[in-house]
Enzyme design. Structure first.
Site, PDB file in Angstrom:
ATOM      1  CD  GLU B 195      48.623  34.552  41.319  1.00 46.07           C
ATOM      2  OE1 GLU B 195      49.167  35.538  42.402  1.00 46.07           O
ATOM      3  OE2 GLU B 195      47.346  34.713  41.181  1.00 46.07           O
ATOM      4  CG  HIS B 264      39.705  40.154  36.603  1.00 42.80           C
ATOM      5  ND1 HIS B 264      39.670  41.351  37.617  1.00 42.80           N
ATOM      6  CD2 HIS B 264      39.606  39.119  37.336  1.00 42.80           C
ATOM      7  CE1 HIS B 264      39.933  40.853  38.965  1.00 42.80           C
ATOM      8  NE2 HIS B 264      39.923  39.499  38.940  1.00 42.80           N
TER       9      HIS B 264
HETATM   10  C1  LIG Z   1      46.625  37.656  41.887  1.00 37.91           C
HETATM   11  C2  LIG Z   1      45.322  36.942  41.733  1.00 37.91           C
HETATM   12  N1  LIG Z   1      45.370  35.686  41.657  1.00 37.91           N
HETATM   13  C3  LIG Z   1      44.050  34.968  41.485  1.00 37.91           C
HETATM   14  C4  LIG Z   1      42.929  35.837  41.530  1.00 37.91           C
HETATM   15  C5  LIG Z   1      41.516  35.250  41.291  1.00 37.91           C
HETATM   16  N2  LIG Z   1      40.893  35.313  42.661  1.00 37.91           N
HETATM   17  C6  LIG Z   1      40.051  36.357  42.835  1.00 37.91           C
HETATM   18  S1  LIG Z   1      39.536  36.138  44.514  1.00 37.91           S
HETATM   19  C7  LIG Z   1      40.466  34.816  44.756  1.00 37.91           C
HETATM   20  C8  LIG Z   1      40.264  34.210  46.070  1.00 37.91           C
HETATM   21  C9  LIG Z   1      40.631  35.235  47.452  1.00 37.91           C
HETATM   22  O1  LIG Z   1      40.532  34.725  48.615  1.00 37.91           O
HETATM   23  P1  LIG Z   1      40.614  35.837  49.989  1.00 37.91           P
HETATM   24  O2  LIG Z   1      41.856  36.465  49.843  1.00 37.91           O
HETATM   25  O3  LIG Z   1      40.396  34.915  50.978  1.00 37.91           O
HETATM   26  O4  LIG Z   1      39.440  36.807  49.952  1.00 37.91           O
HETATM   27  P2  LIG Z   1      37.858  36.343  49.904  1.00 37.91           P
HETATM   28  O5  LIG Z   1      37.404  36.175  48.731  1.00 37.91           O
HETATM   29  O6  LIG Z   1      37.538  35.083  50.895  1.00 37.91           O
HETATM   30  O7  LIG Z   1      37.062  37.791  50.308  1.00 37.91           O
HETATM   31  C10 LIG Z   1      41.083  34.284  43.870  1.00 37.91           C
HETATM   32  C11 LIG Z   1      42.035  33.311  43.657  1.00 37.91           C
HETATM   33  C12 LIG Z   1      43.022  37.159  41.684  1.00 37.91           C
HETATM   34  N3  LIG Z   1      41.959  37.995  41.428  1.00 37.91           N
HETATM   35  N4  LIG Z   1      44.237  37.853  41.613  1.00 37.91           N
END
Ligand SMILES: Cc1ncc(C[n+]2csc(CCOP(=O)(O)OP(=O)(O)O)c2C)c(N)n1
Ligand SMILES: [Mg+2]
Lengths: 342, 461
Positions: B195, B264
């Site tokens: 971000e 959130h």
């Molecule tokens: C700073 C932030 N940006 C966006 C989100 C929304 N979001 C939650 S999980 C996620 C994907 C994360 O993927 P990864 O790090 O690969 O972990 P996984 O879910 O595969 O365990 C996103 C974009 C968030 N929670 N925090």
């Protein structure tokens, strides 16, 4: 595609497997199965409206956390993201308290105030449960800092996803932990997707284990669908960290079978891809086959474990529905700690 | 006992769905992991997998049925040894726990005693948009936002959209549906989860004359980027003596969705409204969402555009004219009344209107003002209303401390001191991080009854 090629193939008895005590292997099988059954139950209860909000299941990734946990002691710390149910169970937290938090009840680990993404246990050295992608990485680095400051030889396992690995604060953490030789193992759970974005579409260099190289942090890629391989890598990393040599990065090649959260239709990958992982690489099936084929456990013993695990999960689900909602007065508690009179 | 398969809730906001397709028929064997059915939710079509093993006994809801409530039994699965005759729907599924009714306890404002600060120079609010008499169509807020972006992208090559999952995934909340297909990957850009990086990149591109729309998956994640938003986007024009500004829109859902807990769920209205160099917009209706987003994209300044996930699926009549624009900085009286003024923005406007309807039953006519823009705040409209009603209730979802209601209270003190017949009352979210538990979450958020109670209190009823 390079990453897929590095996934280990069919289950086979490795030299490392042979060196492990069969009792340890059976225990790891049980711990993985508990997470699997717990998560299936949580998914079902979400569907019934008993669990709300976001709920990120760990199904498919069980070997990572179980293998790593078997490489550390209860005095080592663990911190992770919102995909945290498996980590908590592996840390020995009570499935009833975890499930009751999922239903938002008094008996939950955060007394209903945190939910799926936010649980903690000081007793079990589990430091959460964090909802902001990447934010747990500096936290884990700070926990490692404190463990060293206090003169212990303990470490902090800091889990992050393949998506989180692109957040700037991850590199700020890598720099500090390498600079100050902090006892932190960064475990990148590469399940290939961050929500709907594959590693190829988000990372200029998909070799995530090399992300610490500029800071001199050793990194290793591991078959995260093989609990024994995970444990072996964990043993090596923890020895490095405990010897005061600073942080270590493990990239666990793993896979989540379910959508990102309960509301993700997972259109960004094919059914075949999911089915292939499930049928050829499932960490629990692989272990079960290895245990039986090598005569390390009898069918009957494994069945007894299946029953035991099922009973634990049923009891957790019952507890989570019977535990009352928090008292309304809880709304205004836990905001600040009362300052002690001087 | 046959196993009941219930209509699942597949998203935090889903209450019903369409049973689009059965993948199994009566007599089929089922094992855990098998796909049983396809369900259409408000956001997507999802597959439902079996958790249990057995044989399909009865299909209780036909394929194609719309609006099947969550938790209604849809299929019976027979376990080993059971017969089809056993397959009667059992008692209804355990209902989610009853919610504790919140005690209506609106904050009562005390007479203020703070020293009077010099009010910032205020510009006059712009004229309201001319009354629209042309053709309208009923669309959701989600579609209105998409149409606003698409229309502006068609009209101006320098407008582009970037953020997490805006392209191939079609938007995490499906706001950018179809946009990648229309505008291509050069202008609808999927970013990594970085971000601070992509917000800063947007500002830099803005310095060069591009007009980025930066989508935050939710505004909670914009906290990762708040330094770039305030220190770079909001201040550079000033610091450069007017040489270099940026035309950029930061947009995404703001506030509490449904049971997604403290990290959130928060309202950033007063955070951004605090900062000079930004304009802050937070619409309620789909028409305003569209008209204001178009205005925001055309505006040469950095704009914070706060949406609400719980409004995305709501439908309103929206002008079809692509030149329909709503000016930034102008509030709107959405219900006329003479006894009390209620101000609100975003989702709270709907609650304020519901409260006004209840109050009318008791003979109290409330005037409801949708603030629409929070910076610059249209104080004229509010002041003019309070000069008639002599009472103000301010409603917001966010925390009370230094909130939008605090600002309005100061404005009342400065401009309506002699007009007020009662102290201003603020209805706000509780002063706590948002809890997850269903009963506590409800207690923490403003409800219609809180607004009714507050309006009655200022009317001494
Ligand atoms: C700073 C932030 N940006 C966006 C989100 C929304 N979001 C939650 S999980 C996620 C994907 C994360 O993927 P990864 O790090 O690969 O972990 P996984 O879910 O595969 O365990 C996103 C974009 C968030 N929670 N925090
Ligand atoms: Mg991932």
């Amino acid at each position: 595609m390079a990453v897929a090629k590095r996934q280990a193939s069919a289950p086979k008895r490795t030299a490392k497997t042979a060196r492990l005590d069969p009792d340890v292997l059976v225990q790891m099988y049980r711990d993985m199965l508990l997470i699997r059954r717990f998560e299936e139950k949580a998914g079902q209860m979400y569907g019934m409206g008993l669990i709300g909000g976001f709920c990120h299941l760990y199904i498919g990734q069980e070997a990572v956390v179980v293998g790593m946990q078997s490489a550390i002691t209860p005095d080592d710390a663990v911190v992770t993201s919102y995909r945290d149910h498996g980590h908590m169970l592996a840390c020995g937290m009570d499935p009833r308290g975890v499930m009751a938090e999922l239903t938002g009840r008094r008996g939950g680990y955060s007394r209903g105030k945190g939910g799926s993404m936010h649980m903690f246990s000081r007793e079990k050295n589990f430091y959460g449960g964090h909802g902001i992608v990447g934010a747990q990485v500096p936290l884990g680095t700070g926990i490692g800092f404190a463990l060293k400051y206090k003169g212990t030889d303990n470490a902090c396992l800091t889990y992050l996803g393949d998506g989180a690995v692109n957040q700037g604060q991850v590199y700020e953490s890598f720099n500090m932990s390498a600079l100050w030789k902090l006892p932190v193992i960064y475990i990148i759970e590469n399940n290939r997707y961050a929500m709907g974005t594959s590693v190829q579409r988000s990372s200029a260099s998909p070799d995530l284990f090399e992300r610490g190289a500029p800071y001199g942090i050793p990194g290793k890629q591991v078959d995260g669908m093989d609990v024994v391989a995970v444990k072996a890598a964990g043993d090596e990393a923890i020895a490095h960290v405990r010897a005061g040599k600073g942080p270590y990065i493990l990239e666990m090649m793993t896979y989540r079978y379910r959508g990102h959260s309960m509301s993700d239709p997972a259109k960004y990958r094919t059914k075949e891809e999911v089915n292939k992982m499930r049928s050829e690489h499932d960490p629990i099936d692989r272990m079960r086959t290895a245990l039986l084929d090598n005569g390390w456990a009898k069918e009957e013993a494994l069945k007894a474990i299946d029953r035991e695990v099922k009973d634990i999960v049923t009891a957790a689900a019952e507890f989570a529905q019977e535990s009352p909602e928090p008292d309304p007065s809880e709304l205004f508690t836990d905001i600040l700690v009362e300052a002690k009179a001087a | 006992m046959p196993i009941e398969v219930l209509m699942p809730a597949l998203s935090p906001t889903m209450t019903e769905g369409k049973l689009a397709k059965w993948h199994k028929k009566v007599g089929d064997a089922v094992k855990a992991g098998d796909v049983l059915a396809e369900i259409e939710t408000d956001k997507a079509t999802m597959e439902v997998e079996a958790v249990d093993e057995g044989t399909v006994g009865t299909i209780l809801v036909e394929e194609g049925t719309d609006a099947v409530p969550v938790n209604q039994p849809i299929m019976l699965i027979l376990e080993e040894g059971e017969e089809a005759g056993d397959a009667k729907p059992a008692a209804a599924a355990p209902a989610p726990p009853a919610q504790v009714e919140p005690e209506p306890a609106p904050a009562k404002a005390e007479p203020a005693r703070a020293a009077r600060a010099e009010p910032a120079p205020r510009k006059e609010a712009p004229a309201a948009e001319p009354e629209y008499t042309g053709e309208t169509h009923s669309i959701t807020v989600r579609e209105a936002l998409r149409d606003a972006m698409s229309e502006e992208m068609r009209r101006d090559e320098t407008v582009l959209l970037l953020g997490e999952e805006v392209g191939e995934y079609q938007g995490a909340y499906k706001v950018s549906q179809g946009m990648l297909q229309e505008f291509g990957a050069k202008r609808v850009i999927d970013t990594p989860i970085t971000e601070q990086g992509f917000a800063g990149l947007g500002v830099g591109a803005g310095f060069m004359g591009l007009k980025p729309i930066v989508e935050f998956m939710t505004f909670n994640f914009a906290m990762q980027a708040i330094d770039q938003i305030i220190n770079s986007a909001a201040k550079t024009l000033y610091m450069s003596g007017g040489q270099m500004g940026c035309s950029i829109v930061f947009r995404g859902p703001n506030g509490a969705a449904s049971r997604v807990a403290a990290q959130h769920s928060q309202c950033y209205a007063s955070w951004y409204a605090h900062c000079p160099g930004l304009k802050v917009v937070s619409p309620w209706s789909a028409a305003d969402a569209k008209g204001l987003l178009k205005a925001a994209i055309r505006d040469p300044n950095p704009i914070i555009f706060l949406e609400h996930e719980l409004l995305y699926g709501q439908s309103f009549d929206v002008p079809t004219d692509p030149d329909f624009i709503v000016p930034i900085g102008k509030a709107k009286v959405v219900r006329a009344g003479s006894h009390v003024t209620i101000t609100a923005f975003s989702r709270m406007v709907g609650l304020a209107l519901d409260a006004a309807a209840k109050l009318a039953e008791e003979g109290i006519e409330a005037e409801v003002i949708d603030l629409r823009t929070l910076r610059p705040l249209d104080t004229e409209t509010v002041v003019a209303s309070v000069r008639r009603t002599n009472r103000l209730v301010s409603v917001e979802e966010g925390w009370p401390y230094a909130g939008i209601g605090s600002e309005l209270s100061a404005v009342m003190m400065e401009q309506c001191f002699d007009d007020l017949d009662a102290p201003v009352v603020r209805v706000t979210g509780a002063d706590v991080p948002l809890p997850y538990a269903a009963n506590l979450e409800k207690l923490a958020l403003p409800q219609v009854d809180h607004i009714v109670e507050a309006a009655k209190a200022v009317c001494y009823r």
